[in-house]
Scaffold this active site. Structure first.
Site, PDB file in Angstrom:
ATOM      1  N   SER A 146       5.924  -2.642  -9.789  1.00 14.85           N
ATOM      2  CA  SER A 146       7.061  -2.632  -8.872  1.00 14.85           C
ATOM      3  C   SER A 146       6.613  -3.133  -7.508  1.00 14.85           C
ATOM      4  CB  SER A 146       7.630  -1.225  -8.729  1.00 14.85           C
ATOM      5  OG  SER A 146       6.822  -0.434  -7.857  1.00 14.85           O
ATOM      6  N   ASP A 147       7.536  -3.560  -6.678  1.00 12.07           N
ATOM      7  CA  ASP A 147       7.205  -3.778  -5.282  1.00 12.07           C
ATOM      8  C   ASP A 147       7.122  -2.415  -4.603  1.00 12.07           C
ATOM      9  OD1 ASP A 147       6.647  -5.038  -2.867  1.00 12.07           O
ATOM     10  OD2 ASP A 147       8.174  -6.573  -3.158  1.00 12.07           O
ATOM     11  N   TYR A 148       6.708  -2.406  -3.354  1.00 10.14           N
ATOM     12  CA  TYR A 148       6.382  -1.180  -2.633  1.00 10.14           C
ATOM     13  C   TYR A 148       7.574  -0.211  -2.599  1.00 10.14           C
ATOM     14  CZ  TYR A 148       3.956   1.534   1.024  1.00 10.14           C
ATOM     15  OH  TYR A 148       3.318   2.518   1.740  1.00 10.14           O
ATOM     16  N   THR A 149       7.432   0.912  -3.230  1.00 12.14           N
ATOM     17  CA  THR A 149       8.426   1.990  -3.349  1.00 12.14           C
ATOM     18  C   THR A 149       9.732   1.561  -4.019  1.00 12.14           C
ATOM     19  OG1 THR A 149       9.480   1.752  -1.150  1.00 12.14           O
ATOM     20  CG2 THR A 149       7.497   3.128  -1.275  1.00 12.14           C
ATOM     21  N   ALA A 150       9.710   0.465  -4.763  1.00 10.31           N
ATOM     22  CA  ALA A 150      10.953  -0.020  -5.372  1.00 10.31           C
ATOM     23  C   ALA A 150      11.508   0.944  -6.413  1.00 10.31           C
ATOM     24  CB  ALA A 150      10.733  -1.398  -5.995  1.00 10.31           C
TER      25      ALA A 150
END
Length: 773
Positions: free
Chosen positions: A299-303
């Site tokens: 995932s992207d950051y905290t997605a």
């Protein structure tokens, strides 16, 4: 949910991949090792492979309070000891933890855990590690995939000495809207060029084998269609037809996967109402089933946490379930997987098979990278720009520069500087700013390594006994005019003025969307005052995106887009201004006349009321009003895709096709190549050696659905001596002639094709052929 999203309404069943995307990851030997290790792993050890921390530890909520912490900033959550997790073998990867000593500490802890599974260290290395080369949008302007491969490998060689074996790069999102800040990280507006650049990055990063000591695993991002964010606003939603998705936005991702990309990163945006991080149509149907992707998705950051903000999950458990079942194996910094997977398994809302498959994909990549055998940093750690790498970084910068204007309107070219130029005024807030030369995501840059523009010009003028007059003039985003007088004085004393204007690094990149694309602050006013002195002015535009340069195009002697050139910025600019190097870059994003034209791109669809020969620079009257146009600005770009001048000129002639008729039975075969050969003659008509990018464009008329007015389907770089001619050759196959029909099937139909070959998307030399029933 997954079944409902598998195939959009009205589409045909999609073909399945014939083989896995990465042969090394499909190795039976690796699969055997994965099987054996999986059987020995506890649930905690498995979950550990699916989570990511930084060296600050976590921000993860405990299982008891995870739901109430959803909306909290991750950095405010309960601290978790990352080193303790490493010692227990419950830490799979780490984010932006770099340095041989630091990575060794964590890695030693992991290697001494029960099973000794190594940590994968990932970092945002986007355009260089210590030796920084141009931002990707600038690098794409070189139209030189071989160069992209070389500099990408250079970055991998440097970063692996610091323990980094995973790059969150390349970003291959198509961007047609200059307002979007992350345009700086990609290759611009075109799918064909974007695909060529994507392949080059993967080959550079991953080399011939992932197990090579100086290879890294690439992470292709952001899957998918992140660059189509509405209004160019960061993190915004995207909505498009499946045809547009497949025709325009997916090709670069697909090219990267076919080149063997080991990992993929999901995007922040929702696509047609479904967030990418919980989108099984993207992650499972397209990526895994159609393309055969056998690496893992992060995932992207905290997605994963942000699925709650999207409103498709009311609690952490549901967000975790949707992301993991969609096909996102690794949770970057949300820390929902570690708290929620045990709960979901206990409640029988998640299958152990889903968890095992996710872990399997992560372990595949670790085995392929050779991390079990060689877990630590490779070689002597690189802590500064490498002298041996500077020539390549400098060449990359020189090839990225795009000369937009050089004289004209009855005035002689200003560039390269004549031998009589001895006194140069250098003015502007970017003239002596090492930190701004490297752009967004400047790697582990070391600012003292940077050659500023002032440094470079000073050194070059010293060789000829010249003099450099420097004045900052103003700040990048300032409104003070206190420095204007000194700038005017320097200009008045000089033979020529070089103005270094544009954006700061932070004005582009992530969270760098802009509603106005003019020069920031009062730079435009400074430019106008200096131009009023009557001295020849060379405007150097530092930016991570196209800017509105309409006034400058009418009043300034020469304009060159230099982007953010990197470590060797000043040396590369100076060598180009003085003619030691010649600009050969071509735009990969269209420069607008006004921000209201955005999104702006060359390969638009036709309309039922085309403007035809109407003069769109004039207000509409009579029949010229009721056509597809603006009433206050022409439709076309100020500087279009593929455009770029040099210090010589080129002429195109003799465009031919190898056949006038192509039977449909031959053309409509996926994988068919060399169906039509297009040739043209390119001649250097100037007095200097020069490098040209010859470009092939194609239009398809008579198809079942509208096709773009023209689309890039080939390009090649060639260097010619004065007066020299050379024939260029392009091959058209199924990939170049096909399109997606109303059922999202990739097909060739019996239609009429026109091809153009020239030096930009405005090429005029053409030939025609037909695909016949």
């Amino acid at each position: 949910m997954a079944a409902a999203l598998a195939t959009p309404p009205g589409t045909a069943p999609f073909p399945r991949a014939a083989h896995p995307s990465n042969a090394q990851l499909a190795s039976p030997a690796i699969e055997h090792r994965v099987d054996a290790l999986l059987k020995r792993m506890t649930l905690a050890e498995k979950i550990g492979q699916l989570i990511q921390y930084n060296d600050q530890g976590s921000s993860a909520p405990s299982a008891a309070n995870a739901d109430s912490a959803i909306a909290a900033n991750p950095e405010t959550r309960d601290h978790v000891d990352a080193m303790a997790l490493a010692r227990k073998g419950e830490l799979g990867s780490m984010l932006n933890v770099i340095g041989a000593e630091k990575t060794r500490r964590f890695q030693q802890a992991a290697m001494h855990s029960r099973l000794g599974i190594p940590i994968l260290f990932g970092a945002d290395v986007i355009h260089g590690y210590r030796t920084i080369y141009p931002v990707p949008l600038g690098l794409s302007a070189s139209w030189d995939p071989q160069l992209v491969q070389q500099v990408s490998h250079m970055a991998a060689v440097e970063a692996t000495t610091a323990g980094v074996k995973w790059f969150y790069s390349p970003m291959v999102d198509i961007s047609r809207d200059a307002r979007w800040g992350r345009s700086t990280e990609g290759a611009g507006e075109d799918a064909y060029l974007g695909a060529a650049m994507a392949r080059a990055y993967i080959r550079g990063y991953q080399g011939s084998s992932l197990s090579d000591p100086d290879s890294v695993a690439a992470s292709v991002k952001h899957f998918a269609a992140y660059g189509a964010a509405e209004a160019g606003r960061e993190y915004n939603t995207t909505d498009m037809s499946d045809i547009r998705l497949r025709q325009v936005y997916l090709p670069p991702y697909k090219a990267a996967v076919e080149a063997g990309a080991a990992t993929v990163m999901s995007s922040f945006n929702a696509l047609n109402g479904v967030p990418a991080t919980a989108n099984p149509y993207l992650m499972d149907e397209i990526l895994r089933k159609e393309w055969g992707f056998n690496g893992f998705v992060v995932s992207d950051y905290t997605a994963v946490m942000e699925l709650t903000h999207h409103g498709i999950a009311l609690d952490a458990a549901t967000a975790t379930k949707k992301a993991l079942e969609a096909g996102v194996e690794v949770d970057m910094m949300s820390h929902f997987y570690d708290t929620q997977i045990p709960r979901l398994l206990a409640e029988h809302r998640l299958s152990m098979a889903t968890v095992n498959e996710a872990v399997r994909r992560v372990l595949r990549v670790k085995f392929a990278l050779g991390l079990f055998e060689h877990p630590y940093a490779h070689g002597s750690e690189v802590t500064h720009a490498v002298d041996a790498h500077r020539p390549l970084a400098r060449r990359a910068a020189e090839e990225s520069f795009v000369l937009l204007k050089n004289g004209g309107d009855g005035t002689a070219p200003v560039l390269p500087f004549a031998a009589s130029v001895k006194k140069v005024a250098l003015i502007g807030p970017l003239a002596d700013s090492a930190g701004e030369m490297q752009g967004a995501w400047g790697g582990a840059q070391h600012q003292p390594d940077v050659v500023t523009l002032r440094d470079g010009l000073q050194a070059r003028l010293k060789k000829i006994g010249g003099e450099l007059l420097y004045a900052r003039g103003t700040d990048i985003d300032g409104d003070s005019e206190a420095g204007f007088a000194a700038a005017r004085q320097a200009a008045e004393q000089a033979d020529v003025v070089v103005m270094a204007l544009g954006e700061s690094s932070s004005m582009s990149g992530e969270a760098g969307s802009r509603a106005h694309l003019d020069l920031p602050g009062n730079q435009q006013k400074l430019l106008q005052e200096i131009a009023a002195t009557g001295k020849p002015v060379v405007l150097l535009v530092f930016s991570g995106r196209p800017l509105v340069l309409d006034w400058a195009a009418r009043h300034v002697s020469a304009i060159m887009a230099v982007w953010f050139p990197g470590t060797e910025a000043g040396s590369a600019v100076a060598s180009t201004l003085f003619g030691d190097a010649s600009p050969s870059g071509k735009l990969t994003m269209s420069f607008p006349r006004a921000v209201g034209q955005e999104p702006l791109y060359y390969n638009q669809f036709p309309t039922g009321r085309p403007p035809g020969d109407a003069d769109l620079s004039k207000p509409p009257t009579g029949d010229t009003r009721f056509v597809s146009r603006y009433i206050d600005v022409p439709n076309d770009a100020l500087y279009p895709f593929g455009y770029g001048l040099g210090y010589t000129t080129f002429a195109y002639s003799d465009v031919h096709v190898s056949r006038e008729r192509l039977p449909l039975a031959q053309a409509n075969r996926p994988g068919a190549r060399h169906l039509v050969t297009v040739t043209a003659t390119v001649k250097n008509t100037g007095r200097r050696e020069g490098t040209e990018v010859a470009q092939l464009y194609v239009r398809n008329l008579g198809a079942s659905i509208e096709q773009p007015v023209r689309s890039l389907e080939g390009f090649t770089r060639l260097t010619l001596q004065p007066g020299e001619s050379r024939q260029v050759r392009f091959q058209l196959g199924f990939a170049e002639l096909s399109f997606y029909n109303v059922r999202s099937q990739q097909v060739v139909e019996p239609t009429h094709y026109t091809v153009w070959v020239g030096g930009s998307s405005l090429a005029t030399q053409q030939a025609d052929f037909n695909v016949t029933p």
